[in-house]
Design a protein around this motif. Structure first.
Motif, short mmCIF file in Angstrom:
data_model
loop_
_atom_site.label_atom_id
_atom_site.label_comp_id
_atom_site.label_asym_id
_atom_site.label_seq_id
_atom_site.Cartn_x
_atom_site.Cartn_y
_atom_site.Cartn_z
N GLN A 1 -76.87 65.13 -42.13
CA GLN A 1 -75.24 65.32 -42.77
C GLN A 1 -75.16 66.62 -42.90
O GLN A 1 -76.15 67.80 -42.49
CB GLN A 1 -75.92 65.49 -44.54
CG GLN A 1 -76.48 63.60 -44.59
CD GLN A 1 -74.49 62.79 -44.85
OE1 GLN A 1 -74.33 63.45 -45.38
NE2 GLN A 1 -74.86 62.46 -44.21
N SER A 2 -73.75 67.60 -43.35
CA SER A 2 -73.44 68.41 -42.89
C SER A 2 -73.62 69.39 -43.92
O SER A 2 -74.30 70.40 -43.45
CB SER A 2 -71.89 68.75 -43.38
OG SER A 2 -71.77 68.03 -44.41
N TYR A 3 -74.07 69.00 -45.54
CA TYR A 3 -75.33 68.97 -46.48
C TYR A 3 -76.87 69.22 -46.52
O TYR A 3 -76.69 68.38 -45.68
CB TYR A 3 -74.91 68.68 -47.38
CG TYR A 3 -75.10 69.36 -48.89
CD1 TYR A 3 -74.43 70.07 -49.42
CD2 TYR A 3 -76.58 69.02 -49.55
CE1 TYR A 3 -74.70 70.53 -51.15
CE2 TYR A 3 -76.75 69.45 -50.55
CZ TYR A 3 -75.65 70.23 -51.38
OH TYR A 3 -76.56 70.73 -52.33
N GLN A 4 -76.77 69.79 -46.64
CA GLN A 4 -78.59 70.30 -45.49
C GLN A 4 -80.00 71.02 -47.39
O GLN A 4 -80.70 70.73 -46.94
CB GLN A 4 -78.82 71.02 -44.28
CG GLN A 4 -78.40 70.79 -43.58
CD GLN A 4 -78.30 71.11 -42.13
OE1 GLN A 4 -79.49 71.81 -41.98
NE2 GLN A 4 -77.72 71.36 -40.73
N ASP A 5 -78.55 71.21 -48.54
CA ASP A 5 -79.36 71.16 -49.14
C ASP A 5 -80.50 70.32 -50.03
O ASP A 5 -80.18 70.20 -51.35
CB ASP A 5 -78.76 72.65 -50.09
CG ASP A 5 -80.01 73.53 -51.12
OD1 ASP A 5 -80.94 73.23 -51.20
OD2 ASP A 5 -79.03 74.23 -52.12
#
Length: 271
Positions: free
Chosen positions: A28-32
Motif C-alpha cells: 500500500q502507498s498509504y502507510q499510517d
C-alpha cells in the motif's frame, strides 16, 4: 503506537488467501496503519505459513505493526468482528476479509473518501474478475452517485433501494469503472445497500451504533453480520461505495457454507 487506520482481518482456514491479502497490504502507498489478524481456523492458524510471516516482516520493516492472534472458541462471525473492533483504537477501522487483495492505492483512496465525505463508512466492493466478460446492464442501472454530501438512509430488504446490492456483484464494479472513464486520482461515491469484504468505518460512529453487539442473540452459524452493522451506521451517519474499488475478490470457496440464519432477517431491529 498511534495510527490513523486499524486494519482488522478475521480469518479461518485460509492460509493461501491470507498471505495474498497481506501481500496487498504490504504494497500500500498509504502507510499510517496497523494490522490485526484474528484466527479461528480448525487446525493451524492461517497466519502460520512462511508466506504470511514474510509479508508480516515486510510490513514491520516499513514501520507498521502486525498483530497475529487466535480467538477461540468460535461464537460466530458477529462476535469475531466485535472482538476485532474492541482491539482497535484508531480513528478509522478497515474491516478487510481474508480473501481480498488490494491494489497499492486502495487504502489511500478509501481514507481520502471517508475524510472528504464525512460519513460513517465507505466501502470498496471486491471485484470478481472471472466475470469480466459478463456485463450486466440491468444491475448497472441501479448506479447513482452522491451528488453532494452523503446523508443517512434507512435500509431494509423491503426497501426498493435494496436492489442496489446488485451493483457490487460479480465484476459489476469493474464495468462501472470502465463506463465512468475515471482519470488517475479521480474517484466517485455512490449509493449502496451494503458492501461486503472491504469497508472502512469511522470507528467512533460504528461504536456509537453498537458495532456487532447483537451477536449474543445469534447462533454460532450465521451470516450477514456485516450488513447489520452497516445498516446501523447508515441510519445515523450515512455510508457510500467508492469507485474505483481497487479490491479484488480471490474467489475461493466460502468458509461460511451455512447461511440459514441471516442477521437482518432474525434480529428484530433490522426487520
Amino acid at each position: 503506537m498511534t495510527v490513523d487506520v486499524d486494519i482488522l482481518v478475521p480469518t479461518r482456514n485460509r492460509q493461501v488467501e491470507l498471505a495474498t491479502t497481506l501481500a496487498g497490504l504490504a504494497a500500500q502507498s498509504y502507510q499510517d496503519f496497523r494490522v490485526f489478524v484474528s484466527d479461528q481456523s480448525d487446525g493451524a492458524p492461517s497466519y502460520a505459513t512462511s508466506p504470511a510471516e514474510s509479508m508480516a516482516r515486510v510490513l514491520r520493516r516499513g514501520g507498521r505493526e502486525v498483530h497475529f492472534t487466535r480467538h477461540l472458541p468460535r461464537r460466530g462471525l458477529a462476535e469475531h468482528r466485535q472482538y476485532l473492533l474492541d482491539q482497535a483504537t484508531a480513528q478509522y477501522v478497515l474491516f478487510l476479509d481474508d480473501d481480498v487483495w488490494l491494489e497499492p492505492g486502495a487504502v489511500a483512496r478509501m481514507r481520502e473518501a471517508i475524510g472528504s465525505l464525512g460519513c460513517g463508512f465507505v466501502g470498496a466492493a471486491p471485484q470478481g474478475l472471472s466475470y469480466v466478460d459478463d456485463v450486466r446492464p440491468d444491475a448497472l442501472a441501479y448506479y447513482e452517485e452522491w451528488a453532494e454530501s452523503v446523508v443517512p438512509e434507512r435500509m431494509s430488504r423491503e426497501n426498493p433501494d435494496w436492489w442496489r446490492s446488485m451493483l457490487n456483484a460479480a465484476a459489476n464494479p469493474y464495468h462501472l469503472e470502465q463506463k465512468l472513464g475515471l482519470r488517475p486520482g479521480e474517484w466517485r461515491a455512490y449509493k449502496i445497500a451494503w458492501v461486503g469484504g472491504c469497508v472502512m468505518f469511522d470507528r467512533q460512529a460504528l461504536v456509537d451504533c453498537g458495532g456487532f453487539d447483537f451477536w449474543p442473540s445469534l447462533p454460532d452459524e450465521h451470516a450477514g453480520e456485516d450488513v447489520g452493522a452497516q445498516w446501523r451506521v447508515m441510519a445515523r451517519y450515512g455510508g457510500a461505495g467508492v469507485l474505483p474499488t481497487g479490491a479484488v475478490h480471490l474467489e475461493s470457496p466460502t468458509t461460511v457454507p451455512n447461511r440459514e440464519v441471516e442477521v437482518t432477517e432474525v434480529v428484530s431491529e433490522f426487520r
